[in-house]
Write a protein that holds these residues in place. Structure first.
Motif, PDB file in Angstrom:
ATOM      1  N   PHE A 193       0.686  -1.201  -0.096  1.00 20.88           N
ATOM      2  CA  PHE A 193       0.109  -0.111   0.152  1.00 20.88           C
ATOM      3  C   PHE A 193       0.846   1.157  -0.026  1.00 20.88           C
ATOM      4  O   PHE A 193       0.233   2.257  -0.584  1.00 20.88           O
ATOM      5  CB  PHE A 193      -0.904   0.042   1.433  1.00 20.88           C
ATOM      6  N   ASN A 194       2.045   1.204   0.421  1.00 24.72           N
ATOM      7  CA  ASN A 194       2.978   2.343   0.879  1.00 24.72           C
ATOM      8  C   ASN A 194       3.659   2.875  -0.252  1.00 24.72           C
ATOM      9  O   ASN A 194       4.300   2.136  -1.159  1.00 24.72           O
ATOM     10  CB  ASN A 194       3.932   2.144   2.049  1.00 24.72           C
ATOM     11  N   HIS A 195       3.652   4.066  -0.703  1.00 23.90           N
ATOM     12  CA  HIS A 195       4.537   5.064  -1.321  1.00 23.90           C
ATOM     13  C   HIS A 195       4.609   6.229  -0.956  1.00 23.90           C
ATOM     14  O   HIS A 195       3.479   6.964  -0.738  1.00 23.90           O
ATOM     15  CB  HIS A 195       4.005   4.860  -3.020  1.00 23.90           C
ATOM     16  N   PRO A 196       5.892   6.786  -0.801  1.00 22.71           N
ATOM     17  CA  PRO A 196       6.236   8.175  -0.319  1.00 22.71           C
ATOM     18  C   PRO A 196       5.323   9.083  -1.084  1.00 22.71           C
ATOM     19  O   PRO A 196       4.992  10.301  -0.606  1.00 22.71           O
ATOM     20  CB  PRO A 196       7.626   8.392  -0.156  1.00 22.71           C
ATOM     21  N   LEU A 197       5.403   9.043  -2.196  1.00 24.12           N
ATOM     22  CA  LEU A 197       4.793  10.002  -3.175  1.00 24.12           C
ATOM     23  C   LEU A 197       3.215  10.080  -3.020  1.00 24.12           C
ATOM     24  O   LEU A 197       2.725  11.200  -3.345  1.00 24.12           O
ATOM     25  CB  LEU A 197       5.119   9.915  -4.775  1.00 24.12           C
ATOM     26  N   THR A 198       2.698   9.022  -2.684  1.00 29.57           N
ATOM     27  CA  THR A 198       1.107   9.221  -2.544  1.00 29.57           C
ATOM     28  C   THR A 198       0.905  10.063  -1.167  1.00 29.57           C
ATOM     29  O   THR A 198       0.124  10.843  -1.063  1.00 29.57           O
ATOM     30  CB  THR A 198       0.658   7.606  -2.279  1.00 29.57           C
ATOM     31  N   ASP A 199       1.811   9.635  -0.297  1.00 23.24           N
ATOM     32  CA  ASP A 199       1.603  10.505   1.102  1.00 23.24           C
ATOM     33  C   ASP A 199       1.824  11.900   0.779  1.00 23.24           C
ATOM     34  O   ASP A 199       1.211  12.775   1.305  1.00 23.24           O
ATOM     35  CB  ASP A 199       2.680   9.983   2.085  1.00 23.24           C
ATOM     36  N   ILE A 200       2.899  12.209   0.057  1.00 25.00           N
ATOM     37  CA  ILE A 200       3.271  13.721   0.083  1.00 25.00           C
ATOM     38  C   ILE A 200       2.266  14.375  -0.878  1.00 25.00           C
ATOM     39  O   ILE A 200       1.911  15.387  -0.518  1.00 25.00           O
ATOM     40  CB  ILE A 200       4.537  13.821  -0.929  1.00 25.00           C
ATOM     41  N   GLY A 201       1.552  13.525  -1.890  1.00 26.62           N
ATOM     42  CA  GLY A 201       0.655  13.983  -2.683  1.00 26.62           C
ATOM     43  C   GLY A 201      -0.561  14.164  -2.143  1.00 26.62           C
ATOM     44  O   GLY A 201      -1.163  15.426  -2.179  1.00 26.62           O
ATOM     45  N   LEU A 202      -0.955  13.524  -1.088  1.00 25.97           N
ATOM     46  CA  LEU A 202      -2.322  13.620  -0.261  1.00 25.97           C
ATOM     47  C   LEU A 202      -2.183  14.865   0.650  1.00 25.97           C
ATOM     48  O   LEU A 202      -3.010  15.618   0.404  1.00 25.97           O
ATOM     49  CB  LEU A 202      -2.711  12.402   0.381  1.00 25.97           C
ATOM     50  N   ALA A 203      -0.899  14.964   1.014  1.00 24.00           N
ATOM     51  CA  ALA A 203      -0.612  15.870   2.209  1.00 24.00           C
ATOM     52  C   ALA A 203      -0.768  17.282   1.323  1.00 24.00           C
ATOM     53  O   ALA A 203      -1.449  18.350   1.977  1.00 24.00           O
ATOM     54  CB  ALA A 203       0.658  15.934   2.687  1.00 24.00           C
ATOM     55  N   LYS A 204      -0.275  17.652  -0.053  1.00 22.58           N
ATOM     56  CA  LYS A 204      -0.516  18.683  -0.484  1.00 22.58           C
ATOM     57  C   LYS A 204      -1.649  19.087  -1.083  1.00 22.58           C
ATOM     58  O   LYS A 204      -2.237  20.115  -1.074  1.00 22.58           O
ATOM     59  CB  LYS A 204       0.701  18.684  -1.777  1.00 22.58           C
ATOM     60  N   PHE A 205      -2.438  17.980  -1.564  1.00 20.52           N
ATOM     61  CA  PHE A 205      -3.910  18.093  -2.003  1.00 20.52           C
ATOM     62  C   PHE A 205      -4.811  18.836  -0.798  1.00 20.52           C
ATOM     63  O   PHE A 205      -5.360  19.778  -0.849  1.00 20.52           O
ATOM     64  CB  PHE A 205      -4.491  16.949  -2.339  1.00 20.52           C
ATOM     65  N   LEU A 206      -4.683  18.139   0.298  1.00 20.92           N
ATOM     66  CA  LEU A 206      -5.261  18.680   1.565  1.00 20.92           C
ATOM     67  C   LEU A 206      -4.882  19.987   2.075  1.00 20.92           C
ATOM     68  O   LEU A 206      -5.935  20.710   2.601  1.00 20.92           O
ATOM     69  CB  LEU A 206      -5.183  17.561   2.775  1.00 20.92           C
ATOM     70  N   ALA A 207      -3.624  20.318   1.873  1.00 20.57           N
ATOM     71  CA  ALA A 207      -3.131  21.631   2.266  1.00 20.57           C
ATOM     72  C   ALA A 207      -3.609  22.805   1.310  1.00 20.57           C
ATOM     73  O   ALA A 207      -3.961  23.735   1.813  1.00 20.57           O
ATOM     74  CB  ALA A 207      -1.662  21.678   2.393  1.00 20.57           C
ATOM     75  N   ASP A 208      -3.658  22.581   0.167  1.00 21.79           N
ATOM     76  CA  ASP A 208      -4.047  23.348  -0.920  1.00 21.79           C
ATOM     77  C   ASP A 208      -5.548  23.632  -0.599  1.00 21.79           C
ATOM     78  O   ASP A 208      -6.103  24.796  -0.815  1.00 21.79           O
ATOM     79  CB  ASP A 208      -3.994  22.891  -2.422  1.00 21.79           C
ATOM     80  N   TRP A 209      -6.283  22.670  -0.341  1.00 21.95           N
ATOM     81  CA  TRP A 209      -7.716  22.786  -0.204  1.00 21.95           C
ATOM     82  C   TRP A 209      -8.185  23.452   1.158  1.00 21.95           C
ATOM     83  O   TRP A 209      -8.803  24.539   0.931  1.00 21.95           O
ATOM     84  CB  TRP A 209      -8.220  21.241   0.127  1.00 21.95           C
ATOM     85  N   ASP A 210      -7.131  23.271   2.077  1.00 15.32           N
ATOM     86  CA  ASP A 210      -7.420  24.081   3.304  1.00 15.32           C
ATOM     87  C   ASP A 210      -7.202  25.468   3.172  1.00 15.32           C
ATOM     88  O   ASP A 210      -8.085  26.435   3.789  1.00 15.32           O
ATOM     89  CB  ASP A 210      -6.684  23.539   4.539  1.00 15.32           C
ATOM     90  N   LYS A 211      -6.043  25.778   2.412  1.00 14.54           N
ATOM     91  CA  LYS A 211      -5.603  27.321   2.140  1.00 14.54           C
ATOM     92  C   LYS A 211      -6.871  28.062   1.421  1.00 14.54           C
ATOM     93  O   LYS A 211      -7.246  28.970   1.668  1.00 14.54           O
ATOM     94  CB  LYS A 211      -4.236  27.119   1.245  1.00 14.54           C
ATOM     95  N   ALA A 212      -7.280  27.314   0.371  1.00 15.88           N
ATOM     96  CA  ALA A 212      -8.465  27.703  -0.391  1.00 15.88           C
ATOM     97  C   ALA A 212      -9.603  28.143   0.496  1.00 15.88           C
ATOM     98  O   ALA A 212     -10.370  29.170   0.556  1.00 15.88           O
ATOM     99  CB  ALA A 212      -8.793  26.855  -1.458  1.00 15.88           C
ATOM    100  N   GLN A 213     -10.055  27.361   1.426  1.00 20.23           N
ATOM    101  CA  GLN A 213     -11.281  27.438   2.402  1.00 20.23           C
ATOM    102  C   GLN A 213     -10.812  28.658   3.310  1.00 20.23           C
ATOM    103  O   GLN A 213     -11.792  29.444   3.545  1.00 20.23           O
ATOM    104  CB  GLN A 213     -11.443  26.216   3.187  1.00 20.23           C
ATOM    105  N   ALA A 214      -9.412  28.607   3.537  1.00 21.98           N
ATOM    106  CA  ALA A 214      -9.405  29.764   4.654  1.00 21.98           C
ATOM    107  C   ALA A 214      -9.538  31.081   3.907  1.00 21.98           C
ATOM    108  O   ALA A 214      -9.963  32.035   4.656  1.00 21.98           O
ATOM    109  CB  ALA A 214      -7.907  29.516   5.210  1.00 21.98           C
ATOM    110  N   VAL A 215      -9.197  31.144   2.706  1.00 21.59           N
ATOM    111  CA  VAL A 215      -9.170  32.494   1.862  1.00 21.59           C
ATOM    112  C   VAL A 215     -10.748  32.792   1.626  1.00 21.59           C
ATOM    113  O   VAL A 215     -11.249  34.026   1.995  1.00 21.59           O
ATOM    114  CB  VAL A 215      -8.397  32.325   0.568  1.00 21.59           C
ATOM    115  N   ARG A 216     -11.468  31.678   1.481  1.00 18.34           N
ATOM    116  CA  ARG A 216     -12.921  32.238   1.312  1.00 18.34           C
ATOM    117  C   ARG A 216     -13.673  32.412   2.612  1.00 18.34           C
ATOM    118  O   ARG A 216     -14.609  33.321   2.542  1.00 18.34           O
ATOM    119  CB  ARG A 216     -13.702  30.806   0.710  1.00 18.34           C
ATOM    120  N   ALA A 217     -13.064  31.965   3.830  1.00  9.33           N
ATOM    121  CA  ALA A 217     -13.818  32.273   4.934  1.00  9.33           C
ATOM    122  C   ALA A 217     -13.696  33.516   5.310  1.00  9.33           C
ATOM    123  O   ALA A 217     -12.978  34.341   5.045  1.00  9.33           O
ATOM    124  CB  ALA A 217     -13.368  31.447   6.004  1.00  9.33           C
TER     125      ALA A 217
END
Ligand code: E4P
Length: 217
Positions: A193-217
């Motif tokens: 199941f493990n691949h470091p790029l999957t973990d890095i990729g998911l962390a970036k997707f979630l961080a980008d999403w949170d950043k956008a939510q914070a701007v909209r709030a």
């Protein structure tokens, strides 16, 4: 390719079943010896969890003993596959048990010649031990490739079950060679199941999403 769990621990098997990637289980005397309780109960619980082939190995060393023990193991559950060690006694026991409709996994296979003999006596599965072959500085996956080639030449129905797996590379190579089954220790299943790029990729997707939510709030 089917994936089996190489474990005799019912909790481990029960935790993996919901992932829907597990097709069966292999046990051996060493794995069962680590578990507490009655081994037949342990095997029955694993069968109820996985509802696929569950290999249970005989400890008798003569053909008659293996046949009697194999019949008792097969009576535990319809999913039990009786495992017999390769050798003259194991080959005889395999022929008799297979003739009775009991599926047999011929284990401790370290050469293509042994695999050929196991197929001739109707083994349902043959288990080449790739990790242990590599422990003596020999190519374990080449053994698998030769067995697959021989079985294809004669259209044997025996399934090649790659055992003694030590890491994801064995699983991938087994699949590339067209092995029917690979039995994996639980830690190897985790590694698949493990691949470091999957973990890095998911962390970036979630961080980008949170950043956008914070701007909209
Ligand atoms: C499974 O059928 C075998 O008994 C098992 O894969 C052996 O693994 P090991 O060589 O790591 O003990």
């Amino acid at each position: 390719m089917k994936i089996f769990v190489d474990s005799a621990n019912p909790e481990t098997v029960e935790a993996l079943v919901p992932l829907r990637i597990v097709d069966g289980v292999t046990t051996n005397p060493s794995l069962l010896a680590r578990e507490s309780g009655d081994p037949h109960e342990t095997l029955a619980r694993i069968c109820r969890a996985v509802r696929g082939p569950v290999s249970a190995e005989v400890v008798a060393t003569d053909a008659d003993g293996m046949i009697g023990e194999g019949r008792r193991l097969a009576a535990i559950d319809e999913h039990i596959v009786v495992k017999v060690p390769f050798g003259k006694a194991g080959v005889q026991a395999c022929a008799v048990l297979s003739g009775e409709g009991i599926r047999v996994n011929v284990t401790l296979v370290f050469s293509p010649a042994q695999a050929l003999l196991a197929a001739k006596v109707g083994a349902a599965f043959v288990s080449p031990f790739v990790g242990r072959v590599e422990d003596i500085a020999t190519d374990g996956m080449d053994l698998v490739s030769r067995i697959v080639e021989i079985y294809e030449n004669y259209e044997f129905e025996t399934e090649v079950l790659v055992a003694s797996v030590r890491g994801p590379a064995h699983v991938v190579e087994a699949a590339r060679m067209g092995a029917d089954v690979c039995t994996c220790p639980p830690k190897v299943i985790d590694m698949l199941f493990n691949h470091p790029l999957t973990d890095i990729g998911l962390a970036k997707f979630l961080a980008d999403w949170d950043k956008a939510q914070a701007v909209r709030a």
